[in-house]
Design a protein around this motif. Sequence first.
Motif, PDB file in Angstrom:
ATOM      1  N   LEU A 212      -4.106  -0.766  -2.586  1.00  0.00           N
ATOM      2  CA  LEU A 212      -3.913   0.659  -2.578  1.00  0.00           C
ATOM      3  C   LEU A 212      -3.214   1.171  -1.527  1.00  0.00           C
ATOM      4  O   LEU A 212      -2.822   2.247  -1.100  1.00  0.00           O
ATOM      5  CB  LEU A 212      -5.240   1.464  -2.804  1.00  0.00           C
ATOM      6  N   TRP A 217       3.119   0.583  -7.357  1.00  0.00           N
ATOM      7  CA  TRP A 217       1.944   1.332  -8.243  1.00  0.00           C
ATOM      8  C   TRP A 217       2.217   1.020  -9.789  1.00  0.00           C
ATOM      9  O   TRP A 217       3.401   1.448 -10.090  1.00  0.00           O
ATOM     10  CB  TRP A 217       1.604   2.899  -8.106  1.00  0.00           C
ATOM     11  N   HIS A 218       1.236   0.583 -10.455  1.00  0.00           N
ATOM     12  CA  HIS A 218       1.557  -0.023 -11.886  1.00  0.00           C
ATOM     13  C   HIS A 218       1.516   1.362 -12.554  1.00  0.00           C
ATOM     14  O   HIS A 218       1.973   1.448 -13.798  1.00  0.00           O
ATOM     15  CB  HIS A 218       0.269  -0.907 -12.374  1.00  0.00           C
ATOM     16  N   GLN A 220       1.886   5.447 -12.764  1.00  0.00           N
ATOM     17  CA  GLN A 220       2.299   6.540 -11.993  1.00  0.00           C
ATOM     18  C   GLN A 220       2.672   7.656 -12.995  1.00  0.00           C
ATOM     19  O   GLN A 220       3.450   8.397 -13.180  1.00  0.00           O
ATOM     20  CB  GLN A 220       3.751   6.230 -11.477  1.00  0.00           C
ATOM     21  N   LEU A 225       1.351  11.345  -4.789  1.00  0.00           N
ATOM     22  CA  LEU A 225       0.300  10.420  -4.966  1.00  0.00           C
ATOM     23  C   LEU A 225      -1.145  10.847  -5.018  1.00  0.00           C
ATOM     24  O   LEU A 225      -1.810  10.290  -5.759  1.00  0.00           O
ATOM     25  CB  LEU A 225       0.389   9.814  -3.515  1.00  0.00           C
ATOM     26  N   ASN A 228      -1.760  11.471  -8.393  1.00  0.00           N
ATOM     27  CA  ASN A 228      -1.970  10.302  -9.351  1.00  0.00           C
ATOM     28  C   ASN A 228      -3.060   9.511  -9.108  1.00  0.00           C
ATOM     29  O   ASN A 228      -3.700   9.030 -10.192  1.00  0.00           O
ATOM     30  CB  ASN A 228      -0.595   9.438  -8.769  1.00  0.00           C
ATOM     31  N   VAL A 229      -3.735   9.357  -8.074  1.00  0.00           N
ATOM     32  CA  VAL A 229      -4.998   8.749  -7.576  1.00  0.00           C
ATOM     33  C   VAL A 229      -6.320   9.572  -8.462  1.00  0.00           C
ATOM     34  O   VAL A 229      -6.924   8.913  -9.290  1.00  0.00           O
ATOM     35  CB  VAL A 229      -5.309   8.700  -6.136  1.00  0.00           C
ATOM     36  N   ASN A 267      -3.111   5.037   2.388  1.00  0.00           N
ATOM     37  CA  ASN A 267      -1.825   4.632   1.816  1.00  0.00           C
ATOM     38  C   ASN A 267      -0.800   5.531   2.797  1.00  0.00           C
ATOM     39  O   ASN A 267       0.502   4.850   2.804  1.00  0.00           O
ATOM     40  CB  ASN A 267      -1.693   5.084   0.452  1.00  0.00           C
TER      41      ASN A 267
END
Length: 292
Positions: A212, A217-218, A220, A225, A228-229, A267
């Motif tokens: 991470l 990132w697989h 998205q 970001l 997304n998380v 990140n």
Amino acid sequence: MRQRTPVVVNILIITVLLVIFYYLFVQSYSFLASPYFWGTVVISAILAYIHSAIGDLIENNKFKKLTAEEKSAYLAEKKIPFLRRQYDAAFKKQSDTHEKDILIDHGFDGIMELDNQLPKWWLGLFYFGTVFCIVYICAYAFTDFAHPISEYDKEYKEQEAAIAQYLKDQPPVTIESAAFSEDNIAAGEEIFKTNCVSCHSDGGKGGIGPNLTDNFWHNQPEKTLFKNVFHVVENGVTGTAMQAWGKNGVLTGGDIEKVAAYVYSINQLKKPITPKEGGAPPYGDEAHWEKQ
């Protein structure tokens, strides 16, 4: 004969003492609505009246034995108001005749000593302080009164309840309302350690789950970001071990917001952990996140 304290004053003093003693043990003024407290006050008042009546009988008996001059002096003194007598006893200087009566038969260098009684206000404070100390020590030893640990525990529970109620009253955090805040990083790290370390390892360097800390990132589904998380944690990833922590009810929206803040920090605010440093190799496509 000495003048006695009026029964009304005694009842007032007893009531004040009862309020103090009850508060020491109850630690609130809720006892004022209790019939037990007022029952104690009534019983104390009755006992005070009985004590006063007995005192009147004794006083009348002594009065009969006085001479005419002593009776006249006693009745004259009795006409003086109670508060005035207390003031005179505390501050008024005795007469020369009285000084001769209390003069002690010894002296030195022209200095003579008077056998004065201690002022009543001083004696009253002394007796009150003595009784108060005894009651306070008993309250401290056998109740939770004045114990810093007990008070801390009580206040801590009250604050916890207030915080829980506040959070309960707040609208749930959603992906639309969630926002990154550095204040959430520490709390997010704790949630991450509890729920995410088993797959993503310490510091998010990856293991069973992807790294991470890098920019690959697989999944998205979102443009930023942080969002997304939040999306991935809330909805999970089908076909992988990444469960839908939010949809399954394991984490609340507020919890996910904190975790997302922590992942964003490792990140974006820290250097990535490379495979040479023990991090998992890149997994997925390189991301081009929009700025927060």
